[in-house]
Design a protein around this motif. Structure first.
Motif, PDB file in Angstrom:
ATOM      1  N   TYR B 136      34.508  42.568  44.917  1.00 58.43           N
ATOM      2  CA  TYR B 136      35.048  43.630  45.760  1.00 58.43           C
ATOM      3  C   TYR B 136      36.445  43.363  46.305  1.00 58.43           C
ATOM      4  CZ  TYR B 136      30.505  45.992  46.163  1.00 58.43           C
ATOM      5  OH  TYR B 136      29.357  46.685  45.921  1.00 58.43           O
ATOM      6  N   GLN B 137      36.922  42.124  46.276  1.00 62.89           N
ATOM      7  CA  GLN B 137      38.211  41.868  46.919  1.00 62.89           C
ATOM      8  C   GLN B 137      39.262  42.847  46.422  1.00 62.89           C
ATOM      9  OE1 GLN B 137      39.543  37.802  46.738  1.00 62.89           O
ATOM     10  NE2 GLN B 137      37.863  37.156  48.069  1.00 62.89           N
ATOM     11  N   PRO B 138      39.940  43.539  47.339  1.00 54.53           N
ATOM     12  CA  PRO B 138      40.811  44.618  46.887  1.00 54.53           C
ATOM     13  C   PRO B 138      42.040  44.140  46.109  1.00 54.53           C
ATOM     14  CG  PRO B 138      40.237  44.875  49.191  1.00 54.53           C
ATOM     15  CD  PRO B 138      39.809  43.508  48.790  1.00 54.53           C
ATOM     16  N   ASP B 139      42.622  43.000  46.484  1.00 56.15           N
ATOM     17  CA  ASP B 139      43.885  42.654  45.815  1.00 56.15           C
ATOM     18  C   ASP B 139      43.675  41.908  44.504  1.00 56.15           C
ATOM     19  OD1 ASP B 139      42.924  40.546  47.272  1.00 56.15           O
ATOM     20  OD2 ASP B 139      44.874  39.805  47.902  1.00 56.15           O
ATOM     21  N   LYS B 140      42.792  40.888  44.516  1.00 57.92           N
ATOM     22  CA  LYS B 140      42.653  40.119  43.284  1.00 57.92           C
ATOM     23  C   LYS B 140      41.218  40.116  42.770  1.00 57.92           C
ATOM     24  CE  LYS B 140      46.542  37.062  43.890  1.00 57.92           C
ATOM     25  NZ  LYS B 140      47.006  35.675  43.916  1.00 57.92           N
ATOM     26  N   GLY B 141      40.361  40.905  43.416  1.00 56.54           N
ATOM     27  CA  GLY B 141      38.964  40.897  43.030  1.00 56.54           C
ATOM     28  C   GLY B 141      38.730  41.414  41.621  1.00 56.54           C
ATOM     29  N   VAL B 142      37.524  41.167  41.123  1.00 52.42           N
ATOM     30  CA  VAL B 142      37.193  41.465  39.737  1.00 52.42           C
ATOM     31  C   VAL B 142      37.322  42.964  39.424  1.00 52.42           C
ATOM     32  CG1 VAL B 142      35.355  41.394  38.025  1.00 52.42           C
ATOM     33  CG2 VAL B 142      35.661  39.489  39.609  1.00 52.42           C
ATOM     34  N   LEU B 143      36.717  43.802  40.255  1.00 51.10           N
ATOM     35  CA  LEU B 143      36.668  45.230  39.928  1.00 51.10           C
ATOM     36  C   LEU B 143      38.064  45.839  39.852  1.00 51.10           C
ATOM     37  CD1 LEU B 143      33.566  46.369  42.014  1.00 51.10           C
ATOM     38  CD2 LEU B 143      33.713  45.812  39.589  1.00 51.10           C
ATOM     39  N   ASN B 144      38.864  45.564  40.879  1.00 55.51           N
ATOM     40  CA  ASN B 144      40.197  46.161  40.871  1.00 55.51           C
ATOM     41  C   ASN B 144      41.082  45.592  39.774  1.00 55.51           C
ATOM     42  OD1 ASN B 144      39.570  47.906  42.861  1.00 55.51           O
ATOM     43  ND2 ASN B 144      40.768  46.912  44.477  1.00 55.51           N
ATOM     44  N   THR B 145      40.909  44.310  39.469  1.00 57.93           N
ATOM     45  CA  THR B 145      41.683  43.725  38.372  1.00 57.93           C
ATOM     46  C   THR B 145      41.379  44.461  37.074  1.00 57.93           C
ATOM     47  OG1 THR B 145      41.499  41.591  39.472  1.00 57.93           O
ATOM     48  CG2 THR B 145      42.218  41.566  37.178  1.00 57.93           C
ATOM     49  N   ILE B 146      40.096  44.722  36.842  1.00 56.35           N
ATOM     50  CA  ILE B 146      39.712  45.434  35.624  1.00 56.35           C
ATOM     51  C   ILE B 146      40.267  46.854  35.638  1.00 56.35           C
ATOM     52  CG2 ILE B 146      37.746  46.369  34.340  1.00 56.35           C
ATOM     53  CD1 ILE B 146      36.169  43.913  35.184  1.00 56.35           C
ATOM     54  N   LEU B 147      40.120  47.526  36.774  1.00 54.47           N
ATOM     55  CA  LEU B 147      40.591  48.908  36.865  1.00 54.47           C
ATOM     56  C   LEU B 147      42.088  48.988  36.593  1.00 54.47           C
ATOM     57  CD1 LEU B 147      38.574  50.273  39.917  1.00 54.47           C
ATOM     58  CD2 LEU B 147      38.375  50.965  37.535  1.00 54.47           C
ATOM     59  N   SER B 153      44.461  52.264  38.010  1.00 54.93           N
ATOM     60  CA  SER B 153      44.699  51.616  39.304  1.00 54.93           C
ATOM     61  C   SER B 153      44.509  52.574  40.477  1.00 54.93           C
ATOM     62  CB  SER B 153      46.083  50.982  39.347  1.00 54.93           C
ATOM     63  OG  SER B 153      47.031  51.888  38.865  1.00 54.93           O
ATOM     64  N   GLU B 154      44.601  53.901  40.216  1.00 51.22           N
ATOM     65  CA  GLU B 154      44.379  54.807  41.358  1.00 51.22           C
ATOM     66  C   GLU B 154      42.915  54.815  41.802  1.00 51.22           C
ATOM     67  OE1 GLU B 154      44.448  57.420  37.639  1.00 51.22           O
ATOM     68  OE2 GLU B 154      45.408  55.621  38.399  1.00 51.22           O
TER      69      GLU B 154
END
Lengths: 274, 303, 456
Positions: B136-147, B153-154
């Motif tokens: 869940y980490q917003p900056d470097k977390g797994v989900l956002n990195t993949i997105l 990225s939006e």
């Protein structure tokens, strides 16, 4: 009831793919993390695998968690066996008697099923520490039994309800008393129910954190408390923690895979029949 | 009134003696449990602050204080969210998956999916919570990195760092962890001979798959669903570890739940009486859940 | 065949239970009856022979702290060679889990000999519970009050008696910064709020991807650190003490309100996802270049070093604020003697070692704090940051005030207060926070509970 319908098969495939992603990703992150160096950990690049794999993390983790694995095994197996045994006895009585006393008892047991440890935590800690049981495995075993025996009683009782009475009546005619009936007639055909009860109790106890933390002493530290501890408070050693977690999951996983078949069988036998 | 013939004292005695080995262990643990519950109730009305036990009676002082705290209001809200959102979607999703595996799958896929979604059951929240906090980490977390990597990225969110939605993301972890367990229970209750025959019959009649699910299967696995719902409700009400590990109640106390507040009040704030009071509130919530379940189970049990 | 199954199962259960209890119980030598031990402690004239054993609870379990604990015990064993040390290390930042386990033992009358505790409110809760012996004689024997700063002595003195021996001091209000970045942008490290905003603005302009100030509020206290620094500057040290003694009407206090408003103005410069990070991860943001500065205690030095950063080279530090004067917010790690301790004599030996430079130098250098004793040469520290801090404390021992961990206000308040401040940084709301804090101050009866603390 299998289908040959193509669109259904497509849906199945799609759902399977999505599930694979959702369930493989965390375990991938876990494995990758367990093989990193502390410096790589602190860069928080969770997805990127490391080039120099730190297999010694596992040796280190095993050295750290080995005693707590023993503790957890002793506690979890003892609670599982005792809860299944006592639960079988209690559940049998609940399922056979129709007296008003048993009806009241049933409600008391039913309420107990829903209680979290927070409800009795304060007195429990006092009691365990005052009687010095907190210093031994006995303290945790007894504490876990308090909530798991009622649970096991209901699970076992549900199963016993579905066993036809004719079996027992036949044995009763032969002059067997209640205890003989239970041990010689009812229990042997209830092994699948024991197995499913055991699985539910075992995973609950193995993974319990709050009580294990509150009552932890160096000699009784369980794997869950140890997992929180090996992370450390100064520099987060997530690599060691994840390696420890992967080691720690082996026992319940084996338990689950082994007893899982019985679990299904137990349920198949009608334990959950609507 | 006297329908049954009066039994003699000896008969009664031997009946009691006969039932004793069955009842004794259960009774012992129930007595301990309810004794401690009473003890907690007493502590909640005592003046126990700090480490040393103090049983001086203080009436409802701590309850009054509790009801004044904003944190308590947030906790109640969150607990209700957990009970509703943690349980219903899990059951619905599990029902869908179990049905899908029954009607539409190849044998190998079924085993694969079951193992796949079952492994979290063997893990504790201490571990899965830690991993999901990285997801869940917003900056470097797994989900956002993949997105971001796939150009979405939006869609990258703030997850558990947004006070307004953090609890929902925590509940998602719970759903993830219990899904496999739920599927197993439901799948097993599908497999009674009677139900299989009824489904076969419905197929012969040309009923659609959805119709079979809702008109034939669901009404016939009420018992399985009931057990599942009650097991999930218990777990959702007890939830402590996920919150403790992933957010520790934060941001601020927006994801706090009663069980965590009880822990913090007792062991961090040293307000043991307040902690006991929170324990009693959890007990009352458990009672509210338990009443419908017990009525249903009671009827079935003693029918 | 089937008839055998259950008796066998029964036997198995029994044997398992027996084997489970057996080995665990044997090594548990029954501790002496509590009342007897109490007499031993009070009557020091006729000490009964006791095994050379020390049961100790602490939370230095991993990372650099484990090594510090080892250094501590090595110093003890050098003095008392044949002693057996029984540790119960329970991890958790700042002793969170440690306190859970300890509380269970204490409230049941099964104390260890000695345990790690911070000064201030935490210590007071143990003293109020009657769990610690006063150490006036030991302090007099060691002349300890003369070799440590006055505010440190006051922080461990409750109702006129010293109850523990402090072995270090941690400083809360230190601003660490990326030195290369500051050199590159030609920035001077800020020492007051206006400079901080100016520096943050400059960094944001030059490096839009970077958060000027790192923060991790998962454990909540980190949020209070940032606010404290602002409050200290806006209201001054005397006001700071009054706030946490509950003597200020926070709801109508202009200084407190201004401090909150200034914190709100700082929020846009703070790393936005702070709620998910612990303190060490927030320092990691500075190392990884995601943030430029972080406000953290002395223990961060050890963290930066573990990441390969050398003090004075990759990073440097200033205390913040230095306006209106340079005050250091601090708390000590300490050990005391349990009432009813199983081994009081060995524990007294231990406390003497805790007070000695032989223990403090290796332990503090490793773990990250300052020396409690100001007669130890600051040059013992390998890094310029702590050399400078220790020298400042040595020359200005009165510029110390208890921090969030050493807490002036009672623990019950402090824990709830951190949550409120952390919530504020996540979603600023000045008026709501003012009334929440005012509420907490009355709810937790801070004015009466914090009356023990005297400053200056």
């Amino acid at each position: 009831m299998r289908t040959r319908d193509l669109s259904t098969k497509l849906i199945v495939l799609l759902v399977t793919l999505v599930l694979t992603g959702v369930y493989v990703l965390p375990i991938y992150v876990m494995v990758v993390t367990s093989l990193k160096t502390p410096v790589e950990i602190s860069q928080r690049a969770y997805l990127i695998p490391t080039r120099n794999l730190q297999f010694q993390n596992y040796a280190e983790a095993f050295r750290l968690v080995y005693p707590s694995l023993i503790n957890s095994s002793i506690i979890s197996f003892a609670v599982t066996l005792l809860a299944a045994f006592f639960g079988g006895l209690g559940g049998y009585y609940l399922s056979r008697s129709r007296s008003p006393f048993v009806r009241v008892l049933f409600i008391l047991v039913g309420v107990a099923l829903y209680l979290p440890y927070q409800v009795i935590l304060i007195p429990l800690v006092q009691f365990m520490a005052k009687t010095r049981m907190a210093l031994t495995h006995m303290g945790l075993i007894l504490s876990y039994l308090i909530l798991n025996v009622p649970l096991a009683s209901v699970l076992m009782g549900t199963f016993f309800l579905s066993i036809p009475r004719e079996l027992e009546e036949a044995a009763q005619v032969d002059g067997a008393n209640r205890l003989q009936l239970f041990f010689r007639v009812v229990s042997p055909i209830s092994l699948p129910a024991y197995a499913s009860t055991a699985i539910i109790v075992f995973t609950q106890v193995w993974n319990e954190f709050l009580l294990a933390l509150t009552l932890s002493t160096p000699r009784t530290t369980t794997i869950q408390v140890k997992l929180a501890e090996v992370k450390g408070s100064f520099v987060a050693l997530y690599n060691i923690q994840m390696a420890s977690a992967l080691i720690g999951v082996l026992i319940p996983l084996a338990f689950f895979l082994f007893l899982g078949r019985y679990f299904i069988r137990g349920v198949l036998a009608g334990a959950l029949k609507g | 009134m006297n329908r049954k013939p009066r039994r003699s004292f000896r008969q009664r005695l031997s009946e009691v003696l006969e039932s004793l080995p069955f009842l004794a262990p259960l009774l012992v643990f129930l007595v301990i449990l309810y004794g401690m519950l009473g003890w907690t109730l007493y502590v909640s009305m005592a003046n126990w602050v700090g480490t040393a036990p103090n049983y001086e009676f203080a009436g409802l002082k701590w309850y009054q204080m509790m009801f004044r705290l904003d944190r308590f209001r947030v906790d109640m809200n969150n607990n209700v969210k957990w009970l509703a959102i943690g349980v219903l979607p899990t059951v619905a999703l599990a029902l869908f998956l179990a049905y899908m595996l029954e009607i539409g799958s190849v044998k190998r896929i079924e085993g694969y999916v079951r193992t796949l979604i079952l492994y979290p059951v063997a893990m504790s929240f201490v571990v899965t919570g830690t991993i999901w906090s990285w997801m869940y980490q917003p900056d470097k977390g797994v989900l956002n990195t993949i997105l971001r990597a796939v150009g979405l990225s939006e869609l990258a969110g703030r997850y558990t760092t947004n006070p307004a939605t953090a609890t929902y993301w925590l509940i998602l972890i719970f759903v993830w962890q219990y899904l496999g367990f739920a599927v197993i229970i439901l799948q097993s209750s599908f497999r009674t001979t009677e139900l299989q025959e009824m489904v076969e019959a419905a197929i012969v009649d040309g009923a659609s798959k959805l119709r079979i699910l809702f008109s034939v299967i669901v009404p016939n696995i009420r018992g399985g669903i009931l057990i599942l719902v009650s097991l999930l409700l218990i777990s959702a009400l007890k939830v402590f570890d996920i919150v403790y590990v992933v957010t520790f109640g934060g941001p601020g106390y927006s994801t706090d739940v009663l069980a965590l507040f009880m822990f913090i009040a007792t062991f961090q704030q040293h307000l043991v009486a307040l902690g006991a009071g929170l324990g009693m509130i959890i007990f009352l919530m458990a009672l509210v859940i338990v009443i419908p379940y017990t009525i249903y189970a009671f009827r079935k049990w003693f029918e | 065949m089937k008839r055998v199954v259950l008796p066998v199962l029964l036997l198995l259960v029994l044997s398992l239970v027996l084997s489970a209890c057996g080995p665990a119980q044997t090594p548990t030598a029954p501790p002496p009856v509590v009342t007897v031990v109490r007499e031993q402690v009070v009557v020091t004239a006729t000490p009964a022979p006791e095994p050379k054993k020390l049961e100790i609870f602490h939370w230095w379990t991993a990372g650099g702290e484990r090594e510090a604990a080892d250094a501590m015990f090595k110093a003890f064993k050098d003095k008392v060679p044949d002693v057996e040390i029984v540790e119960n290390p329970v991890a958790g930042g700042g002793g969170v889990s440690h306190r859970v386990v300890l509380q269970a033992r204490l409230s049941a009358g099964l104390p260890p000999d000695t345990w790690q505790t911070l000064g201030g409110a935490e210590l007071k809760s143990y003293v109020d519970g009657g769990f610690l012996e006063p150490l006036d004689d030991l302090w007099a024997e060691l002349n300890y009050a003369a070799v440590i700063p006055g505010p440190l002595a006051k922080a461990v003195t409750i109702n006129g008696h010293p109850y523990v021996v402090p072995l270090n001091m941690h400083i809360q209000n230190i601003l660490y910064y990326n030195k290369a970045l500051f050199d590159e942008l030609g920035l001077q490290p800020p020492t007051n709020y206006d400079e901080l905003i100016a520096v943050a603005e400059a960094i944001k302009a030059a490096k839009p991807e970077m958060s000027p100030l790192a923060l991790g509020t998962k454990e909540k206290w980190e949020a209070a650190f940032v606010f404290d620094s602002i409050l200290l500057e806006v209201g001054g040290p005397a006001h700071y003490v009054q706030v946490y003694k509950g003597e200020v009407d926070v709801k109508n206090d202009p200084a407190y309100k201004e401090a909150l408003q200034k914190l709100e103005a700082l929020v846009p410069y703070i790393y936005p996802y702070h709620a998910g990070l612990t303190w060490d991860e927030s320092c990691g943001l500075v190392v990884s270049g995601d943030a430029a500065m972080v406000l953290m205690g002395t223990w961060a030095i050890g963290y930066f070093q573990s990441r390969g950063w050398t003090p004075g080279k990759e990073f440097s530090a200033v205390t913040f604020p230095q306006k209106p004067e340079r005050i250091l917010l601090f708390h000590p790690d300490t050990y005391g003697l349990a009432k009813g301790a199983p081994h009081p004599q060995t524990t007294m030996e231990w406390l003497k070692v805790v007070a000695s430079p032989e223990l403090q130098i290796p332990t503090d250098v490793t773990q990250g704090g300052l020396f409690a004793r100001i007669d130890i040469d600051p040059a013992n520290f390998p890094d310029p940051i702590r050399q400078e801090l220790q020298t400042y404390v040595r020359n200005n021992p009165d510029k110390l005030i208890l921090d969030q961990h050493g807490s002036i206000a009672p623990f019950s308040f402090t824990q709830a207060y951190w949550d409120v401040i952390a919530a504020f940084i996540a979603q600023p709301n000045v008026d709501g926070t003012l009334s929440s804090v005012a509420d907490l101050l009355t709810t937790y009866n801070v004015k009466a509970e914090a009356a023990w603390y005297q400053w200056p």
